[in-house]
Design a protein around this motif. Structure first.
Motif, PDB file in Angstrom:
ATOM      1  N   PHE A 177       0.824  -1.113  -0.119  1.00 56.28           N
ATOM      2  CA  PHE A 177       0.054   0.023  -0.063  1.00 56.28           C
ATOM      3  C   PHE A 177       1.193   1.115   0.171  1.00 56.28           C
ATOM      4  CE2 PHE A 177      -4.214   0.976   2.551  1.00 56.28           C
ATOM      5  CZ  PHE A 177      -4.668   1.763   1.271  1.00 56.28           C
ATOM      6  N   HIS A 181       0.848   5.299   0.388  1.00 54.36           N
ATOM      7  CA  HIS A 181       0.320   6.717   0.645  1.00 54.36           C
ATOM      8  C   HIS A 181       1.147   7.775  -0.119  1.00 54.36           C
ATOM      9  CE1 HIS A 181      -2.991   4.418   2.729  1.00 54.36           C
ATOM     10  NE2 HIS A 181      -3.618   5.554   2.667  1.00 54.36           N
ATOM     11  N   HIS A 232      -7.745  12.006   0.359  1.00 57.43           N
ATOM     12  CA  HIS A 232      -8.832  13.085   0.909  1.00 57.43           C
ATOM     13  C   HIS A 232      -8.542  14.534   0.721  1.00 57.43           C
ATOM     14  CE1 HIS A 232      -9.842   9.404   2.714  1.00 57.43           C
ATOM     15  NE2 HIS A 232      -9.468   9.614   4.135  1.00 57.43           N
ATOM     16  N   TYR A 239      -5.725   3.249  -5.178  1.00 59.57           N
ATOM     17  CA  TYR A 239      -6.694   3.695  -4.030  1.00 59.57           C
ATOM     18  C   TYR A 239      -7.341   4.920  -4.712  1.00 59.57           C
ATOM     19  CZ  TYR A 239      -7.599   6.343   0.251  1.00 59.57           C
ATOM     20  OH  TYR A 239      -8.212   7.094   1.219  1.00 59.57           O
ATOM     21  N   TRP A 241      -9.748   0.592  -4.913  1.00 60.70           N
ATOM     22  CA  TRP A 241      -9.553   0.351  -3.523  1.00 60.70           C
ATOM     23  C   TRP A 241     -10.289   1.938  -3.006  1.00 60.70           C
ATOM     24  CZ3 TRP A 241      -8.564   1.902   1.565  1.00 60.70           C
ATOM     25  CH2 TRP A 241      -8.217   0.327   2.349  1.00 60.70           C
ATOM     26  N   ASP A 262     -12.349   4.628  -0.499  1.00 57.13           N
ATOM     27  CA  ASP A 262     -12.263   4.857   0.936  1.00 57.13           C
ATOM     28  C   ASP A 262     -12.742   6.205   1.452  1.00 57.13           C
ATOM     29  OD1 ASP A 262     -11.418   4.967   3.647  1.00 57.13           O
ATOM     30  OD2 ASP A 262      -9.309   5.872   3.275  1.00 57.13           O
ATOM     31  N   TRP A 266     -17.587   6.375   4.519  1.00 55.22           N
ATOM     32  CA  TRP A 266     -17.913   6.323   6.153  1.00 55.22           C
ATOM     33  C   TRP A 266     -18.067   8.004   6.485  1.00 55.22           C
ATOM     34  CZ3 TRP A 266     -13.459   9.051   6.941  1.00 55.22           C
ATOM     35  CH2 TRP A 266     -12.365   8.732   6.488  1.00 55.22           C
ATOM     36  N   ASN A 315     -13.190   0.453   1.427  1.00 59.80           N
ATOM     37  CA  ASN A 315     -12.883   0.459   2.996  1.00 59.80           C
ATOM     38  C   ASN A 315     -13.841   0.745   3.831  1.00 59.80           C
ATOM     39  OD1 ASN A 315     -11.301   0.251   5.154  1.00 59.80           O
ATOM     40  ND2 ASN A 315     -10.461   2.259   5.148  1.00 59.80           N
ATOM     41  N   GLU A 337      -9.088  -2.713   8.301  1.00 61.47           N
ATOM     42  CA  GLU A 337      -8.211  -1.832   8.657  1.00 61.47           C
ATOM     43  C   GLU A 337      -7.529  -1.865   9.963  1.00 61.47           C
ATOM     44  OE1 GLU A 337      -9.365   2.337   7.591  1.00 61.47           O
ATOM     45  OE2 GLU A 337      -8.001   3.205   8.740  1.00 61.47           O
TER      46      GLU A 337
HETATM   47  C1  GLC Z   1      -8.352   5.696   6.595  1.00 64.51           C
HETATM   48  C2  GLC Z   1      -7.893   7.004   6.559  1.00 64.51           C
HETATM   49  C3  GLC Z   1      -7.138   7.191   5.442  1.00 64.51           C
HETATM   50  C4  GLC Z   1      -6.380   5.950   4.968  1.00 64.51           C
HETATM   51  C5  GLC Z   1      -6.912   4.771   5.081  1.00 64.51           C
HETATM   52  C6  GLC Z   1      -6.008   3.204   4.924  1.00 64.51           C
HETATM   53  O1  GLC Z   1      -9.589   5.610   6.361  1.00 64.51           O
HETATM   54  O2  GLC Z   1      -8.790   8.106   6.410  1.00 64.51           O
HETATM   55  O3  GLC Z   1      -6.302   8.401   5.357  1.00 64.51           O
HETATM   56  O4  GLC Z   1      -6.076   6.066   3.863  1.00 64.51           O
HETATM   57  O5  GLC Z   1      -7.745   4.398   6.285  1.00 64.51           O
HETATM   58  O6  GLC Z   1      -6.630   2.170   5.203  1.00 64.51           O
END
Ligand code: GLC
Length: 400
Positions: A20, A22, A82, A126, A166, A168, A171, A199, A219
């Motif tokens: 993964f 980021h 985000h 993602y 993926w 996210d 929520w 997610n 997660e």
């Molecule tokens: C959460 C967070 C995020 C991250 C993700 C990874 O949802 O908001 O920042 O990318 O988890 O699982």
């Protein structure tokens, strides 16, 4: 009845272990990907990161090499997080993307997907569904959802085969109608073999979502065995986990997990047939943090010496004691023995209702003494040879 997995889902499960990543504007601040939110940074201030974003040292081929050496079969990269900034050319949907960033002017997703294809790694993307940049997210939700769908369509149509998406952020607005079916229809239309994940977040691990979803997520947890009996389709499981306590680069987070902990976590996932998606957070210029690379190197060494079976071998009826467990692949079973020392070398596995021909340590080739009586297999695992030590030792058992 447990449903038979569709081909894409079976292939996903067999990959077992992924990287993964980021990476975004936030990486330059080195305080995690939520920093804009936690520090209440105004757009005007935050957007300065757009001006300085260069990704000078973002080297997709190097990343692919690191993933491969770690035994990872796929990479899931944040195409947009985000903060709303895209690493790809949004084809005019927005200027807030890497090709428009004045010091970058590259399509990093193109570089990434090309490097994956070339290196034999499956590229996954993602994509955030929650957006702090686009005003419509809060003012005109249907218009925002169209922007999101169009963004995903760009990813589906311009880079060749993508292994999965993926998502996210759903929520963030639990009461909203996210029109997930319309989003997933875009993927099914242009990338029918792609896995779809969304997610469910920290509060709802392992929860089933929209019927198009191919895998549940856990997660930062420990995956639970899934009861698939009676499900309308077979759903995989994937746990995402990070090497320290942040996803995006955090310079002051030195709370790294040990190689032993990461290897045990990988084993705990495979024990129940789940994938592990292990995260690294490159620095602002895109370079990989040395300790993160070193941790992956250790895991790769363990897999190549001890754990090559983790991809194809699946959960089975053979049970170990404590953290010990077994996987099975046809006529072979694999015993996972944790924390072996000469003092605790005798390990017991039950449910072995087969004749055992041979037991062999995968790392050294040694054949330990064993006894198989009334379905219980007792193995006297030898100590590690001087010069080696692994947190988990795997013994291959040939069954008749
Ligand atoms: C959460 C967070 C995020 C991250 C993700 C990874 O949802 O908001 O920042 O990318 O988890 O699982």
């Amino acid at each position: 009845m447990i449903p038979v997995p569709e081909k894409r889902v079976a292939e996903f499960e067999n990959m077992g272990f992924g990287m993964f990543i980021h990476f975004g504007l936030y990486s330059q601040m080195g305080q995690g990907e939520w920093i804009k939110h936690f520090k209440n940074i105004e757009d005007e201030e935050y957007n300065k990161l757009f001006e300085t974003f260069s990704a000078d040292k973002f080297d997709a081929e190097e990343i692919v090499d690191i993933a491969k050496a770690a035994g990872m079969k796929y990479i899931t990269l944040t195409s947009r997080h985000h903060e709303g900034f895209s690493l790809y050319d949004t084809k005019g949907l927005s200027d807030f993307d890497a090709p428009h960033a004045p010091c970058c002017r590259r399509d990093l997703i193109k570089e990434f997907v090309d490097a994956c294809h070339k290196g034999g790694i499956v590229p996954m993307l993602y994509h955030t569904t929650l957006d702090w940049h686009v005003k419509e997210f809060n003012t005109d939700f249907p218009a925002y959802l169209k922007y999101l769908r169009d963004s995903v369509e760009v990813l589906c149509r311009n880079y060749g085969r993508i292994g999965g998406f993926w998502f996210d952020g759903n929520w963030s607005k639990p009461g909203e109608d996210w029109r997930e079916d319309e989003l997933y229809a875009v993927i099914r239309k242009y990338q029918p073999d792609a896995i779809i994940v969304n997610n469910t977040g920290l509060e709802a691990r392992g929860k089933l979502g929209d019927p198009e979803i191919d895998s549940v997520t856990y997660e930062q947890g420990r995956p639970e065995p899934m009861n698939r009996d009676g499900m309308s389709k077979y759903i995989a499981a994937e746990m995402c986990y990070t090497v320290n306590d942040h996803w995006g680069y955090a310079a002051d987070d030195i709370n790294y997990k040990s190689p032993a902990e990461l290897i045990e976590t990988l084993c705990a996932c495979r024990k129940i047939g789940a994938n592990l998606l292990l995260n690294i957070g490159p620095m602002g210029d895109g370079s990989i943090v040395p300790i993160q690379k070193d941790l992956l190197h250790c895991i790769g060494k363990w897999i190549s010496r001890c754990g090559e079976c983790i991809y194809e071998a699946k959960p089975c009826d053979i049970k170990g004691e404590g953290k010990d467990f077994a996987l099975r692949d046809g006529k072979k079973a694999y015993l996972f023995m944790h924390g072996l020392t000469p003092q605790n070398a005798g390990r017991r596995f039950t449910g072995v209702s087969y004749k055992v021909k041979r037991v062999r340590c995968t790392d050294s080739g040694e054949e330990p003494d064993f006894k198989n009586e009334n379905g219980t297999l007792t193995v006297a695992a030898p100590p590690f040879p001087y010069g080696a030590s692994y947190p988990v030792r795997v013994a291959e058992v040939e069954l008749e």
